[in-house]
Every structure is written in C-alpha cells, then in structure tokens.
Design a protein around this motif. Structure first.
Motif, PDB file in Angstrom:
ATOM      1  N   ASP A 201       0.854  -1.201   0.000  1.00  0.00           N
ATOM      2  CA  ASP A 201       0.000   0.000   0.000  1.00  0.00           C
ATOM      3  C   ASP A 201       0.879   1.237   0.000  1.00  0.00           C
ATOM      4  N   VAL A 202       0.515   2.224  -0.802  1.00  0.00           N
ATOM      5  CA  VAL A 202       1.220   3.510  -0.805  1.00  0.00           C
ATOM      6  C   VAL A 202       0.456   4.457   0.113  1.00  0.00           C
ATOM      7  N   VAL A 203       1.097   4.925   1.170  1.00  0.00           N
ATOM      8  CA  VAL A 203       0.434   5.797   2.150  1.00  0.00           C
ATOM      9  C   VAL A 203       1.272   7.061   2.380  1.00  0.00           C
ATOM     10  N   LYS A 204       0.589   8.107   2.795  1.00  0.00           N
ATOM     11  CA  LYS A 204       1.287   9.357   3.108  1.00  0.00           C
ATOM     12  C   LYS A 204       1.086   9.664   4.581  1.00  0.00           C
TER      13      LYS A 204
ATOM     14  N   TYR B 198       5.170   6.425   2.201  1.00  0.00           N
ATOM     15  CA  TYR B 198       5.689   5.134   2.674  1.00  0.00           C
ATOM     16  C   TYR B 198       5.057   3.987   1.873  1.00  0.00           C
ATOM     17  N   LEU B 199       5.781   2.869   1.854  1.00  0.00           N
ATOM     18  CA  LEU B 199       5.245   1.608   1.343  1.00  0.00           C
ATOM     19  C   LEU B 199       4.892   0.762   2.558  1.00  0.00           C
ATOM     20  N   LYS B 200       3.626   0.353   2.636  1.00  0.00           N
ATOM     21  CA  LYS B 200       3.176  -0.318   3.852  1.00  0.00           C
ATOM     22  C   LYS B 200       2.726  -1.744   3.551  1.00  0.00           C
ATOM     23  N   SER B 201       3.161  -2.652   4.432  1.00  0.00           N
ATOM     24  CA  SER B 201       2.825  -4.065   4.343  1.00  0.00           C
ATOM     25  C   SER B 201       2.661  -4.553   5.781  1.00  0.00           C
ATOM     26  N   PRO B 202       2.002  -5.700   6.015  1.00  0.00           N
ATOM     27  CA  PRO B 202       1.857  -6.193   7.383  1.00  0.00           C
ATOM     28  C   PRO B 202       3.171  -6.338   8.152  1.00  0.00           C
ATOM     29  N   SER B 203       4.277  -6.605   7.429  1.00  0.00           N
ATOM     30  CA  SER B 203       5.539  -6.872   8.138  1.00  0.00           C
ATOM     31  C   SER B 203       6.569  -5.758   8.017  1.00  0.00           C
TER      32      SER B 203
ATOM     33  N   VAL C 294       0.677  -0.797  -5.159  1.00  0.00           N
ATOM     34  CA  VAL C 294       1.637  -0.933  -6.255  1.00  0.00           C
ATOM     35  C   VAL C 294       2.465  -2.191  -5.984  1.00  0.00           C
ATOM     36  N   THR C 295       3.147  -2.673  -7.022  1.00  0.00           N
ATOM     37  CA  THR C 295       4.088  -3.783  -6.836  1.00  0.00           C
ATOM     38  C   THR C 295       5.473  -3.195  -6.618  1.00  0.00           C
ATOM     39  N   PHE C 296       6.030  -3.505  -5.465  1.00  0.00           N
ATOM     40  CA  PHE C 296       7.365  -3.033  -5.084  1.00  0.00           C
ATOM     41  C   PHE C 296       8.374  -4.125  -5.444  1.00  0.00           C
ATOM     42  N   GLY C 297       9.442  -3.746  -6.171  1.00  0.00           N
ATOM     43  CA  GLY C 297      10.456  -4.720  -6.570  1.00  0.00           C
ATOM     44  C   GLY C 297      11.830  -4.342  -6.070  1.00  0.00           C
TER      45      GLY C 297
END
Length: 364
Positions: free
Chosen positions: A246-249, A255-260, A281-284
C-alpha cells in the motif's frame, strides 16, 4: 556480413494461433543479438523465419538491404547452428564441415583450406578424422559451429546451442562463442531461454513473452531499467523480489506499507508515487540490493524469519519469510544465519523499482 531488419513480422498457425506478433527488430552489421524468453515465447519461431525454415505470415524481413520473405533458405547466405548439432553420424568431422561446400561444388582446394582454417580457429584440428560418436558434447558443438563458419555466411543463427551441455561446459562454450564473435566480427542472432547467457554474451537483448517483444536494450539497460514487471523478473539471478504494498502518506512523507514492514521512499520516488497514494503498487527489489541485519530500523527494513539458507561460496543466499511474501537476499558469505532465526533486511531504496498492479508497467 550484413544488417538484418524485421518489420511487423507475424507468424500465425492454423486455427489462428499467433506465435509471433508484430515483431520489429533492427540488427546492425557485426552485432550480437540475443532473443531471450521462456518456452513458447516465439523466439525460436522468429529465428526460423529469419532462416527461411518457417514462412512469414505478414511483415518484411530484409538481410543486407534485400527482402528475403520468399527467398529459399539456401539462397539467404545464412548459417544455422542447431540445438541438437545435426551432425551426420557416418561422416568424419572433416566431411561434416565440408559437406555444405561440396554440395555447392566449391573447388577441393578451397574446401580443404576453409575446413582447416575453421578447425584451427576452434581448436579441433586433431579431431578431423573422428566421427561424431567419438566426440564429447562440447566437441560436437564446436564441429557444428565450424560447419557454419566454413560457409562464411552474412549472418550466423544459433538456436539454443548450449542447452544440451553440462553447466561447466556451458560456461566454457559461452566464452568461446563470444570470443568467436569478436574474432570473426560477424552478425550473430542467438536464441536462448537462459538469461545469464543473454546478459554475458549480447550487445543487444530482445526479451519476448507470448510472441510479443517486451523490451529491447543492452544487458545493463534491461537489468537496471526494466520497462515492466516481466522483464524485471526475467533478467537477473535470482530474480527480483516482488511485493504488493500500500502507498500511504504520513507526516508529509510517502511510505510503502505491508503487514511486516513500512519503508520510506526517496524524494524522487515520493513524487512519481504521489498519484498512487491510497492504492496498491508492486514493489520490486533485487536480492543483491538488500543487506542482512539483526537490528530492525523503522522505515528501512523488511522483517521476517529465515526459511532457507544457501551457501554458495562467494555469497550466501537467504530466503526470508514475511507475513505476505518470501524475500531472497544475497549476503556476505561469512554470515550463515540459522533457519527460523528472526532477521531484518535493510533495503537500498535507491535501487527499488515500482510497477502498476494491473498493467505491470514500470512506474517512474
């Protein structure tokens, strides 16, 4: 030697199956071009159309400025090296290499000169009296290449020539073919599914998927600046890690946000990710762009548990399981973590790449 041009080339089989879809490639004189992609992507079909072994459904193929669509293979002035070598088992190495020239009724003296020159170039002079069954896989491969060299063609075509060899011999032959290209200064088109071969040998790489060209560029251009998720994942070993985030401000930062984990983006990334705030978005990130640590840092690390450790001598590959993904990292060989250990991977965000979840195109 010659330039090769493929313009809007298509191959459609019975039943409307489109094996090659609107391929456009410009191959310069003396260039080494590699067509790479997974099985069924249309790379070998494209090569066979250049060779004249497959009819072109639509589009235009030119070699040295001449349209070749309806020219038979024998008149195209090309030489092809096949995956299975295609050597005549009842003939000696000398006769195998000379056969094409004999069919074209070349003088005996010229045939002998060309065969011996090619044999010297490939270091197979001592094998000329042997038959194929008395040769190793690497020696057979050299004979197949030698048979192409004696023709002195405008274009060399290679159809996965190293796939039948063992790993060590593949590395050796890879270097030999690259060296051969440098010495002959020939136009070469090479097909492989092995992206390591593509990266190490090519002047220009054509990445294909389902008959469609995904990207054309130099090895490092494709590695550093992939146009889409497929190219990013296909070029590089181990492949790039992908995580949907998730892309959050928050507090004026993106920030890029994920459960971990929660990763802070760079200023440049924050700008082009601004339209995606509130979306996924897909973060690579490539395995070589993460650093192993025991100390989690907010906004900089991906946290998880070690699931697999692969010591490779010059480096160690570690697989880290997070709440929603498995991340591969290349770490210093002196560090050997234990399975189940809690670790943090520090991400080099400058090297991160981002892709649209739906279109899979690069965001930049």
């Amino acid at each position: 030697m010659a330039a090769v041009s493929l313009k809007n080339i298509c191959k459609i089989y019975d039943g409307g199956v489109k094996a090659v879809d609107n391929v456009n490639i410009e191959i310069e004189d003396k260039e080494f071009v590699v067509l790479v992609g997974p099985s069924g992507c249309g790379k070998s079909t494209t090569l066979r159309m250049v060779a004249g072994l497959e009819d072109i459904s639509s589009g235009t193929l030119t070699i040295d400025g001449k349209v070749m669509n309806d020219v038979p293979p024998k008149d195209r002035d090309i030489a092809m090296v096949f995956q299975n070598y295609a050597l005549y088992p009842h003939m000696t190495v000398y006769d195998n290499m000379a056969f094409g020239l004999k069919i074209r009724k070349f003088p005996k003296e010229e045939i002998d000169q060309r065969v011996r020159e090619a044999a010297k170039l490939l270091d197979i002079e001592a094998l000329l009296d042997r038959k194929p069954k008395a040769l190793s896989g690497g020696q057979r491969q050299r004979v197949a290449v030698g048979r192409a060299i004696v023709r002195n063609p405008k274009v060399f075509l290679f159809d996965e020539p190293l796939s039948n060899l063992d790993a060590k011999l593949r590395v050796q032959m890879r270097a030999e073919i690259s060296n051969l290209h440098n010495r002959l200064q020939a136009t070469m088109i090479y097909v492989t599914h092995d992206q390591v071969e593509a990266l190490t040998m090519a002047d220009k790489i054509v990445v294909m998927k389902l008959g469609v060209i995904q990207q054309i560029g130099g090895p490092m251009e494709l590695y550093n600046e992939p146009d889409n998720k497929f190219v990013a994942g296909f070029i590089g070993s181990p492949p790039m890690n992908f995580i949907v985030v998730d892309v959050v401000k928050e507090d004026g930062k993106v920030y890029l946000k994920s459960p971990s984990f929660r990763l802070e983006t760079t200023d440049a990334q924050a700008k082009f990710l601004a339209p995606y705030v509130g979306n996924k978005v897909t973060f690579g990130i490539r395995p070589e762009d993460v650093e192993y640590s025991h100390q989690p840092q907010d906004g900089k690390t991906i946290n998880g548990n070690v699931s697999v450790v692969e010591p490779l001598g010059s480096e160690t590959q570690v697989y880290v399981a997070t709440d929603n993904a498995n991340i591969v990292g290349k770490i210093d060989p002196s560090v050997i973590p234990t399975v189940g250990e809690k670790v943090a991977l520090i991400v080099n965000m400058e090297k991160a790449r981002f892709f649209d979840v739906e279109t899979e195109l690069r965001i930049r």
